[in-house]
Design an enzyme around this catalytic site. Structure first.
Site, PDB file in Angstrom:
ATOM      1  CG  ASP A 269      46.627  39.338  46.978  1.00 47.08           C
ATOM      2  OD1 ASP A 269      46.756  39.232  45.754  1.00 47.08           O
ATOM      3  OD2 ASP A 269      45.540  39.164  47.574  1.00 47.08           O
TER       4      ASP A 269
HETATM    5  C1  GLC Z   1      42.826  37.534  46.236  1.00 49.37           C
HETATM    6  C2  GLC Z   1      43.383  38.311  45.071  1.00 49.37           C
HETATM    7  C3  GLC Z   1      43.273  39.797  45.231  1.00 49.37           C
HETATM    8  C4  GLC Z   1      42.024  40.127  46.024  1.00 49.37           C
HETATM    9  C5  GLC Z   1      42.242  39.614  47.429  1.00 49.37           C
HETATM   10  C6  GLC Z   1      41.016  39.870  48.336  1.00 49.37           C
HETATM   11  O1  GLC Z   1      43.596  36.401  46.468  1.00 49.37           O
HETATM   12  O2  GLC Z   1      44.697  38.018  44.622  1.00 49.37           O
HETATM   13  O3  GLC Z   1      43.258  40.370  43.910  1.00 49.37           O
HETATM   14  O4  GLC Z   1      41.800  41.522  46.038  1.00 49.37           O
HETATM   15  O5  GLC Z   1      42.576  38.235  47.449  1.00 49.37           O
HETATM   16  O6  GLC Z   1      39.947  39.102  47.889  1.00 49.37           O
END
Ligand code: GLC
Length: 748
Positions: A269
């Protein structure tokens, strides 16, 4: 006699052509180029710094770049100016729509119709791929029992089976029939895993989960997504029992790769590898990079950990280049499967396909089908011919941005059709519309608008009160400790009630809200989980009877937040709730005794406001008894459970018929019931449908320890098995998780 090389050639020649291409490309890559493929950066346009890194082979993927011209130019640099010409994959969070926004996933789950989810994902894929996006970070399939958590909005609710079915449908929709089709985008099952268990419903918080519960409750939707062919996974921010998912080899290697045989690509993430430092799991970025690579994270999203330290970690032997090669294979496999080597550029000559009539039509029906009718006293709904005027009131009645909900980076509020606009344009010929918001936004505490709203109510036959949450009150890092209606919305409802006019409360929110008091005041309650671009027309269609509500709750609605976690698949305990004496009924001076006590809260009892799976219709359905093809299920066999359901009311309607099972006695205590199937059937008024479910022992299997012969070993770490134990089972075929009379059968 075959030589070893001939065998190798033979084996290779039998290899999947894509694997052969990966082998060939990998053999030509330097360590730095391999690590470049494991690096994902967020778009910054055509900045020199970005093009230079791409040209040097230091970038594998870019997220959040949306300009097709920029995407094609960055891709040109990768394909034509880098040494090996490996294409980039462009990604974006397209969670419940790109331009045409569908209900938030919690709302889609409320439809209990996988086709709604598949349609929404397909439209999102077609719209987002048209600008060059080929990878979305969805479906989010973290089950959760905590409405305080803002990301419940993005989930498919509390139940693993419902989340599995809806998540798999989204994977199919995003990826289409062929992942290499330019209109397909790679799905991403996230967040692996157990993010929804976050303590106190506060985002990014710690989780403490026994492996048995992890496997029984949190992992099944991810297994379903993997089985549906999800091309990628994303790890979660949380630690599980002290190990952050970004560094969790048990999750990302033992379960995902070794047990499930998953060959897709796993991305971290955003910065989650780097965040293992504040977690207190790593001293510095270099250690974080090493732990993540060894734990099976293939790509580092915006953490700068891999690009900064992996080469040194390999050279010093902390990370094996074998692991790097495995990760790069997964990245290259994704790109080959997407067809990017053959077709790296987005066709910018395509016509504008956003907001097509077909897409908006499906979004409108999705909004209607996801609405849950919770109360309808005196059949106030649907608004009929006798109603000549309606007062449209409330902060959500005309809020284009709020109705599309959270996680809508690219949804355009100017394309939203609000409830007020829809009622005026689509039903304004049937009723006079008097509009007075009463409050300017959901958190508005000022009472000055209430008087005018009540004046509008007094001049109307029926009040349609659109209350709920602004979109910003749910979603990532948008958690609430108090999940009641914000602002002065309850005061406004009380004032409207005092006008004596029938009040229809329509709640538009990103989570279940504790609306017990408000539901008591209203004559009807229609619950809509932020239903997207066409929320207005969809809800208006339900309110005026063009559509008959068929939504059912994908999550339990608590009476008060102190009941959380409260969910239908709970254990029975040794003292299940009985003889409930509520706090105001306790005689003053009552002495404390140790007799007759059972499991409930003095100020709430033991039942929710509305149970999982609950939702009314404009018609009535009468469920006959559950009949079984046999009262014995042989090992390896199956039995059929069926029920005749009659539409005894005045409307043709759809009904989400639910199948629940209970294992009466297990070597571990078992839930009082678990959803094992559902079927949404359309039954014309006066007609009867026979709904059948086939049960096998797989449906009765659960995770437990093979050695467990008695409770003493319940805490011993032993071999866990997923099997069904002999004994008696109850089976319900019912309209929700709190209704029905079960039939009983036994498993040999
Ligand atoms: C965010 C989220 C994730 C998302 C990623 C990219 O913090 O936790 O679900 O896909 O970053 O935006």
């Amino acid at each position: 006699m075959f030589s070893a090389s001939a065998f190798a050639m033979a084996a290779c020649s039998e290899k999947d052509p894509v694997e052969q291409k990966i082998d060939s490309l990998l053999s030509r890559m330097t360590l730095e180029e391999k690590i470049g493929q494991m690096n994902q950066l967020t778009g910054i346009g055509l900045a020199d710094d970005m093009t230079a890194q791409i040209r040097a082979g230091k970038v594998g993927s870019i997220l959040n770049e949306l300009d097709p011209g920029v995407i094609n130019e960055l891709q040109r640099v990768a394909v034509e100016e880098s040494r090996l010409g490996i294409p980039l994959v462009f990604a974006r969070d397209v969670i419940h729509g790109f331009k045409t926004i569908f209900p938030i996933p919690l709302g889609q789950a409320a439809s209990w119709n996988p086709q709604v989810a598949e349609d929404g994902a397909r439209i999102a894929a077609i719209e987002s791929s048209s600008v060059g996006i080929r990878w979305t970070f969805a479906p989010m399939i973290d089950v959760t029992r905590d409405p305080r958590w803002g990301r419940i909005a993005e989930s498919c609710g509390e139940d693993p089976y419902l989340a599995s079915v809806m998540g798999a449908a989204m994977v199919r929709g995003f990826q289409g029939n062929e992942l290499s089709d330019p209109s397909s985008v790679a799905a991403c099952a996230k967040h692996f895993a157990a993010y929804g268990a976050t303590e106190s419903g506060k985002d990014y918080n710690t989780t403490w989960i026994p492996e048995l519960q992890l496997r029984e409750y949190y992992l099944p939707p991810f297994k379903a997504a993997a089985d549906a062919g999800a091309a990628t996974f994303m790890c979660s921010f949380n630690d599980i029992n002290g190990v952050p998912s970004s560094g969790n080899a048990f999750l990302n290697r033992t379960v995902l790769r070794d047990e499930w045989g998953y060959d897709g690509m796993m991305v971290s993430d955003w910065g989650s590898i780097e965040q293992m430092i504040p977690h207190g799991f790593c001293h510095d970025l270099k250690e974080a990079a090493g732990k993540a690579a060894n734990a099976g994270i293939d790509m580092d999203m915006m953490g700068y950990a891999y690009i900064s330290h992996l080469a040194d970690l390999v050279k010093e032997g902390t990370v094996s280049e074998k692991y790097i090669d495995e990760s790069v294979r997964n990245v290259l496999r994704l790109k080959f499967r997407l067809g990017l080597f053959d077709n790296p550029y987005v066709d910018v000559t395509g016509e504008d396909i956003f907001y097509s009539d077909e897409s908006l039509g499906k979004a409108r029906r999705a909004a209607a089908e996801s609405a849950v009718l919770l109360k309808n006293d005196r059949k106030v709904l649907p608004v009929g011919a006798s109603v000549r005027s309606v007062a449209v009131v409330g902060p959500l009645a005309d809020s284009p941005a709020d109705q599309i909900g959270t996680w809508c980076f690219d949804g355009e509020p100017e394309h939203s059709v609000t409830p007020l606009a829809a009622i005026r344009s689509m039903y304004g010929d049937k009723v006079r519309v008097i509009a007075e918001p009463g409050l300017s936004y959901s958190r508005d505490k000022s009472a000055e608008g209430i008087r005018k709203a009540c004046e509008a109510a007094r001049n109307a036959d029926v009040v349609l009160y659109f209350a709920g949450e602004e979109a910003v009150l749910s979603g990532e890092a948008r958690c609430r400790a108090d999940i009641s209606l914000p602002g002065a919305q309850t005061e406004l409802l009380k004032a409207l009630k005092n006008t004596g006019k029938p009040v229809v409360l329509v709640v538009m929110a990103g989570r279940p809200l504790t609306i017990g008091y408000e539901a008591g005041l209203a004559d009807a309650v229609l619950y809509s989980f932020h239903a997207g671009t066409m929320a207005g027309p969809g809800l208006a269609d339900v309110i005026f009877g063009k559509e008959v509500p068929s939504g059912k709750l994908p999550v339990t609605m608590p009476r008060m937040v102190g009941q959380v976690p409260i969910y239908y698949a709970h254990k029975n305990t040794g003292r299940p709730a009985a003889d409930i004496t509520l706090i105001d009924d306790i005689e003053v001076g009552t002495k404390q005794t140790s007799l007759g006590f059972t499991s409930y809260h003095l100020d709430a009892g033991d039942s929710p406001l509305y149970p999982f799976g609950y939702g009314k219709s404009y018609t009535e359905f009468s469920y006959g008894p559950v009949t079984l093809s046999s009262d014995r299920l042989a090992r390896g066999g199956s039995l059929t459970a069926s029920c005749e359901i009659t539409n005894t009311g005045d409307f043709d309607a759809a009904e989400a018929v639910q199948l629940y099972v209970r294992d009466h006695v297990g070597s571990l205590v078992r839930p009082v019931k678990e959803l094992k199937g559902f079927n949404k059937v359309f039954i014309r008024k006066g007609e009867t449908a026979k709904v059948e479910f086939v049960l096998s022992e797989d449906d009765l299997a659960y995770w437990h320890s093979a050695e467990l012969s008695d409770g003493d070993l319940a805490f011993a770490h032993s071999t866990l098995v997923h099997t069904a134990e002999p004994g008696e089972f109850s089976v319900w075929i019912a309209p929700d998780s709190a209704s029905g009379v079960p039939a009983v059968f036994s498993l040999e």
